[in-house]
Structures are given as C-alpha cells and as structure tokens.
Design a protein around this motif. Structure first.
Motif, PDB file in Angstrom:
ATOM      1  N   GLN A  67      -4.261   5.534  -7.693  1.00 35.10           N
ATOM      2  CA  GLN A  67      -3.445   4.322  -7.573  1.00 35.10           C
ATOM      3  C   GLN A  67      -1.956   4.662  -7.587  1.00 35.10           C
ATOM      4  O   GLN A  67      -1.167   4.068  -6.839  1.00 35.10           O
ATOM      5  CB  GLN A  67      -3.780   3.366  -8.718  1.00 35.10           C
ATOM      6  N   TRP A 102      -0.849   5.793  -4.178  1.00 35.21           N
ATOM      7  CA  TRP A 102      -0.720   4.659  -3.252  1.00 35.21           C
ATOM      8  C   TRP A 102       0.597   3.907  -3.486  1.00 35.21           C
ATOM      9  O   TRP A 102       1.368   3.675  -2.551  1.00 35.21           O
ATOM     10  CB  TRP A 102      -1.924   3.751  -3.417  1.00 35.21           C
ATOM     11  N   TYR A 103       0.867   3.561  -4.724  1.00 37.71           N
ATOM     12  CA  TYR A 103       2.087   2.810  -5.018  1.00 37.71           C
ATOM     13  C   TYR A 103       3.342   3.643  -4.755  1.00 37.71           C
ATOM     14  O   TYR A 103       4.356   3.120  -4.272  1.00 37.71           O
ATOM     15  CB  TYR A 103       2.065   2.316  -6.469  1.00 37.71           C
ATOM     16  N   ARG A 113      -8.810  -5.622  -6.077  1.00 41.04           N
ATOM     17  CA  ARG A 113      -7.815  -4.656  -6.552  1.00 41.04           C
ATOM     18  C   ARG A 113      -6.671  -4.527  -5.548  1.00 41.04           C
ATOM     19  O   ARG A 113      -5.500  -4.444  -5.932  1.00 41.04           O
ATOM     20  CB  ARG A 113      -8.467  -3.290  -6.788  1.00 41.04           C
TER      21      ARG A 113
END
Length: 414
Positions: free
Chosen positions: A60, A63-64, A91
């Motif tokens: 995650q 991705w961010y 999500r």
C-alpha cells in the motif's frame, strides 16, 4: 493526446516466498521517468494494483508513494485507475475523497447512487497538454456477478449479456458527454475471447473461461480499449485499438519469456493514431536449467556448475531466480542437497526444484490388465506404483525394505 496504458502491477507479489517489492519499486521509478520523457497526458491503469485483496503495508505504501510522486512531478497528468479481480474494491475506493482532491480517479468497484450507475465517477475527461478535454474514458472496473443487471436467458448467457449491458450503458453515457473531435476510450478488467491465458498466475474470472467476452463489447467508435487481467501483452480479435498491456513483471516462472511492457497510445482527434510498446527493463532475471524439458541429474549438475559466481557487491534482490528440472529414472533422496551444494557460491538463487519422473504414469490397473486387486500380491502393487514414477525397476535394497515393512504389518494384523 498521449496515453500510457499499463495494468496488473500486483504490488505485494511474492515468488515462492521471495518478495518482489524491490523489483516493483524499480518499475515504478522507471514508469515515472517514462511518463515524463514521453510527455504523456494521461496514465491508465487497468486493474490489479495489488496482488491480494488484503495487501501488505509495504504494498500500500508503494501505491500511495507512486501517486504522490506522480502528482508532484507531473501536476497536469490525468490518472485513471480501475479495480481488478485481485483488488478489494472497497479498499481502492476508500481514499476517493483524497484522490479526487489530487485529480486522480480511482474506480475500485462499480459505483452506484440510489441504485443507478454513478456517471460522475465512471466517466472521466482526459486533458491534452493545453488543458483541453481531448477524450472521455468509460472506466469500468472488474465486474462481479452481483454487479450485473438481471437479463433473460440461460445461466451462462446471463453473465455475458449482463456485462455487455453494463458496458453499453457506460459507453452510451460517455458518447452523450463527448463533443466533436474528442475520442472515446474504454477501460476494463476482464477476459476476452481469442486471447492467451497464463494459467499459472491468472485466475479464471466471470465464472470461468467459458464466459469469455466478445470483442464486439467495444464498438468501432471506441478509439482505444485499455484492458487488464491477462499478463501477456496482446491484441484482441485483431483489433489494433483493443489491447492488453500485460503485466510489467513476470508473475510466475512460466511468464519469463513474455515481453513485459507498457503501451504508449497516441490519439489523433477522435481516432487512434498509433500504439507503441515500451519494454519494461528486466531488473531480475529468471533462469531455467536446462532451458527446456528436463535432463538427468549428472547433466543438470554440470550445467549448474557452469553458472556465474555470485558477486558479493551485487544487490540481493538482483540475483536471478532459478528453476531446476531433473529427470528421475530412480529415486534421489538427496536431490535437493546435491543441487544446493553445486549452487553454493553461484549468483542464481534456487526458487523451484522440479523432478520429472520417467515412469509410465499409467494407472495401476493398466500394468496387468484383467487382474483384480485380490489376484495381485503386495509386491505387484508396489512395483506397479513404482513404475508410474520411475523408469528403472526398484533397487534390491528398496524391495528388501518393502518386504520388511510388509512383514511387520502382517505380523501385527489380527
């Protein structure tokens, strides 16, 4: 306009318990460089951002961080992302208010408002270098059976017709919004007819491959359809403008020979101009010994001995993945130890050891047709089972061990 089409990142993926985080980080850095170097107007990511519905914190964060870097580095870039069958729709959709403020459109699941499709999220305008709307995207995420409207017909037809209905509605709404000279672009995460499936790493979706979708899902007025799900880059139905970009990394050893790439799409007004494949640099090689089929243990050990030595200064994650396939005419209890001993000090790291048995592979009943199980001795059954895997007959020591066990069992029986 210039679009860049990619899909199936599978952040958080592991290959036989080996993390791919560093390889993904290298790809995302390369992607940012490519977006800038190619003066791309819009990035389209067609699903499977993550490898699982419950990705790790590291996946995650990757991705961010990519979204944040892309926005800082390329503030005018339009980013459109749809969810795939590996992703959790909830999500992906959860940070929508934040992404919307950044000008990033993420459609994790099929959005509805009071039962009707949410056009404000499904339809996305793409802007050219001068800030003018040059295209409209119909951003349809992976469709689950619960997303589909009721349709008359048998069970299999209902799935396909339901998907066709959703795409038709979204594309019709996009047509109503676009103006003269603006292109119509579609996005989807699905399995289409006439394509090649990588069975070792791609899940069959929409009830299985018997429910593959027809290319007619995208009418001729769709300038380009950016698809995700299949890891092998390919056209669909011979259409230049209906494409799978494929995954940027090989996600199984069987995909080592694929051409992993992203697609640079040029639009000329409302029509497709050109599609150019941009190969993704392979940061970690995949090696198979032997290159094809299997070989006897002695030959395999000689090939392994010839592999390059490990460079102590090389990064651990850059070491090649190694699959070894050995043909076995007889049991080799110390097979792994022998292979690992030869690999000591080599650059390649063993991730898969595949024994290829040279026996008949037939059923036990085929060894002596016509005989019932009652007419066979325990040794007959043992030899038949052994012959399924191994070409050579069992060694005398093995037969002796079998008879010792058999005697113990028979003596303990009441």
């Amino acid at each position: 306009m210039r679009l860049l089409h990619t899909s199936d990142w599978h952040l958080g993926h592991t290959l036989y318990d080996v993390s791919r985080d560093a390889e993904h980080a290298a790809f995302l850095d390369w992607l940012l460089e490519t977006l800038e170097a190619q003066a791309v107007d819009a990035l389209l990511v067609a699903g499977d951002i993550f490898d699982t519905a419950n990705p790790s914190a590291e996946a995650q964060a990757a991705w961010y961080q990519f979204v944040a870097k892309a926005r800082r580095r390329l503030p005018r870039l339009d980013v459109v992302v749809i969810g795939g069958n590996h992703d959790s729709a909830a999500r992906l959709d959860a940070p929508d208010p934040l992404f919307a403020a950044l000008g990033v459109r993420v459609v994790g699941g099929l959005p509805r408002v009071r039962g009707a499709l949410d056009w404000e999220r499904l339809l996305v305008p793409l802007h050219d270098a001068k800030g003018r709307v040059g295209a409209w995207v119909a951003a349809v995420p992976y469709l689950r059976p619960s997303d589909l409207p009721p349709v008359q017909g048998d069970a299999s037809d209902r799935l396909v017709e339901g998907v066709r209905t959703v795409y038709a509605e979204v594309l019709a709404a996009a047509r109503r919004r676009r103006q003269a000279g603006q292109a119509l672009v579609a996005m989807g995460h699905c399995y289409m007819t006439g394509t090649e499936l990588s069975v070792l790493s791609e899940r069959k979706i929409l009830g299985g491959n018997q429910h593959a979708l027809p290319v007619e899902l995208f009418p001729e007025d769709v300038a380009y359809a950016a698809l995700g799900h299949l890891h092998k880059a390919q056209r669909v139905g011979g259409r230049e403008g209906v494409r799978y970009s494929g995954s940027p990394l090989p996600l199984s050893l069987s995909e080592a020979g694929y051409r992993h790439q992203v697609l640079l799409v040029e639009l000329a007004g409302d029509a497709l101009g050109a599609v150019q494949a941009l190969p993704v640099p392979r940061t970690t090689d995949m090696v198979r010994v032997p290159e094809r089929d299997a070989a006897p243990l002695e030959a395999v050990l000689a090939l392994l001995e010839a592999l390059p030595a490990h460079d102590a200064e090389a990064l651990e994650w850059r070491r090649p993945y190694l699959e070894v396939c050995v043909s076995l005419p007889r049991p080799e209890p110390a097979l792994r130890q022998k292979v690992e001993k030869v690999l000591d000090g080599k650059s390649a790291r063993l991730v898969k050891l595949t024994p290829a048995y040279t026996g008949t592979g037939g059923a036990l009943a085929e060894v002596q047709p016509g005989l019932s199980l009652k007419e066979r001795t325990p040794e007959d059954v043992f030899r038949a089972r052994y012959a399924r895997d191994f070409e050579e007959p069992p060694a005398p020591a093995l037969l002796e061990a079998f008879h010792t066990l058999l005697t113990d069992v028979q003596e303990e029986s009441p």
